[in-house]
Scaffold this motif. Structure first.
Motif, short mmCIF file in Angstrom:
data_model
loop_
_atom_site.label_atom_id
_atom_site.label_comp_id
_atom_site.label_asym_id
_atom_site.label_seq_id
_atom_site.Cartn_x
_atom_site.Cartn_y
_atom_site.Cartn_z
N THR A 1 -6.51 8.51 4.35
CA THR A 1 -6.26 7.10 4.66
C THR A 1 -6.73 6.18 3.55
O THR A 1 -6.54 4.97 3.63
N SER A 2 -7.34 6.72 2.49
CA SER A 2 -7.90 5.89 1.43
C SER A 2 -6.86 5.63 0.34
O SER A 2 -6.08 6.51 -0.02
N CYS A 3 -6.87 4.40 -0.17
CA CYS A 3 -5.97 4.03 -1.26
C CYS A 3 -6.73 3.09 -2.18
O CYS A 3 -7.23 2.04 -1.73
N ARG B 1 0.81 -1.21 0.00
CA ARG B 1 0.00 0.00 0.00
C ARG B 1 0.85 1.27 0.00
O ARG B 1 0.51 2.26 -0.64
N GLU B 2 1.97 1.24 0.73
CA GLU B 2 2.81 2.42 0.85
C GLU B 2 3.52 2.75 -0.47
O GLU B 2 3.90 3.90 -0.72
N ILE B 3 3.69 1.74 -1.33
CA ILE B 3 4.26 1.98 -2.66
C ILE B 3 3.17 2.43 -3.63
O ILE B 3 3.36 3.34 -4.43
N LEU B 4 2.01 1.79 -3.54
CA LEU B 4 0.90 2.14 -4.43
C LEU B 4 0.39 3.54 -4.17
O LEU B 4 0.08 4.29 -5.09
N ASP C 1 2.61 3.67 7.66
CA ASP C 1 1.24 3.19 7.84
C ASP C 1 0.31 4.36 8.17
O ASP C 1 0.77 5.46 8.51
N VAL C 2 -0.99 4.12 8.08
CA VAL C 2 -1.97 5.18 8.30
C VAL C 2 -2.99 4.74 9.33
O VAL C 2 -3.02 3.59 9.76
#
Length: 342
Positions: free
Chosen positions: A112-114, A102-105, A173-174
């Protein structure tokens, strides 16, 4: 005549049908396609799912016949992203093509949304579907400090309550998995106070809760720990090295206050009478010692004995005659103190 008229009318109807099929039908198909694209199929999955893990039964959710997926050439295309997810045309299931971090994407996200946005397409007839996969955060990162060791120089004259800025920790992280708190190792001199920035980041100030004494402890070594809100929580540490800077708060001192020295008359000029031994617990320029005679030392004594201001050595300067003078009283001083020698 009637039959001719009927023929013309028939031809007119045929032309209208041709026009309808050539122009109106595609327009209606375009409207239908746009309506279909406006509906978004939404899924939520945690990051770091293993490759080939099933996300959802897409064909079933879209009401498609699994047996027709190959024939209708169903495909998945990523929108403005790398293709992390694909479809199994045998089962109609969405599956993980490549593990998602997630942190790369979604780096440096302000929310907080991905989301991973996908387009699904089939042919014969053509249909388009919008798919939105929300990537949920897991606590796969521990807070960490950009610098493993922080060095602070603090004067021993600093007042209680004075604060000193520390480097903050970061956590990719979030939400609940982000950085939540700091802890300081046990110290009678220091504590921390947590501050929160406008962007939600947290940092700690070091607070002096007890005055420092360099002579008692010149260096303080502390450990700052950053903890996130995950379950179980993850943490990172940094070392804090506080060097206490000296102020001139200590008076020099001699090993003895009074000396009685017996000296033979006619001692050679230059003979060592005594070497003073004074110490100062301060450091640097504050520990430098300068020896001198006080105003209470007579001129006669100062003429008979020389005093080296740096080494504190007292030597015979003139020939000593017992009959002329039997006792010489000298008083030697250094800053903030004086001591007598007889």
């Amino acid at each position: 005549m009637c039959s001719h008229t009927t023929y013309l009318i028939t031809m007119a109807r045929h032309d209208i049908q041709s026009f309808w099929l050539r122009y109106v039908s595609p327009f209606m198909l375009l409207v239908a396609t746009m309506d279909m694209a406006s509906a978004v199929t939404h899924y939520s999955i945690p990051e770091e799912m293993e490759e080939h893990a099933v996300v959802a039964s897409l064909a079933s959710d879209l009401g498609l016949d699994v047996r027709s997926l190959y024939k209708r050439k169903m495909r998945i295309d990523a929108v403005a992203n790398k293709k992390y997810i694909d479809i199994n045309k045998d089962t109609g299931e969405l599956f993980i093509l490549e593990k998602i971090d997630r942190e790369i994407l979604c780096p440096l996200r302000t929310t907080t949304s991905c989301y991973l946005k996908l387009d699904a397409a089939i042919e014969d007839p053509i249909r388009m579907f919008n798919i939105e996969v929300e990537i949920l955060d897991i606590n796969d990162n521990a807070p960490h400090f950009r610098r493993e060791t922080m060095h602070l120089d603090i004067s021993e004259s600093s007042p209680m309550g004075e604060r000193f800025s520390l480097n903050n920790a970061v956590d990719p992280d979030v939400g609940v998995n982000s950085l939540k708190d700091y802890h300081l190792s046990s110290s009678e001199h220091f504590a921390i106070e947590i501050q929160t920035g406008r962007d939600g980041s947290k940092f700690a100030d070091l607070i002096l809760k007890k005055t420092l004494d360099r002579e008692a402890q010149a260096v303080h070594r502390l450990v700052l720990t950053a903890v996130d809100g995950g379950v179980p929580a993850r943490s990172g540490t940094a070392n804090i090295v506080v060097r206490v800077l000296d102020v001139n708060d200590n008076a020099p001192s001699f090993d003895k206050e009074n000396y009685k020295i017996e000296l033979m008359e006619n001692s050679p000029i230059g003979s060592l009478v005594i070497k003073m031994n004074a110490t100062d617990r301060d450091e640097g320029s504050n520990s430098e010692i300068m020896y001198s005679y006080s105003l209470y030392t007579s001129e006669k004594t100062q003429n008979m004995f020389s005093l080296n201001p740096d080494s504190g050595e007292v030597r015979v300067k003139e020939m000593i005659n017992y009959e002329d003078f039997k006792i010489y009283d000298m008083e030697i001083i250094i800053p903030a103190g004086w001591y007598s020698y007889f």
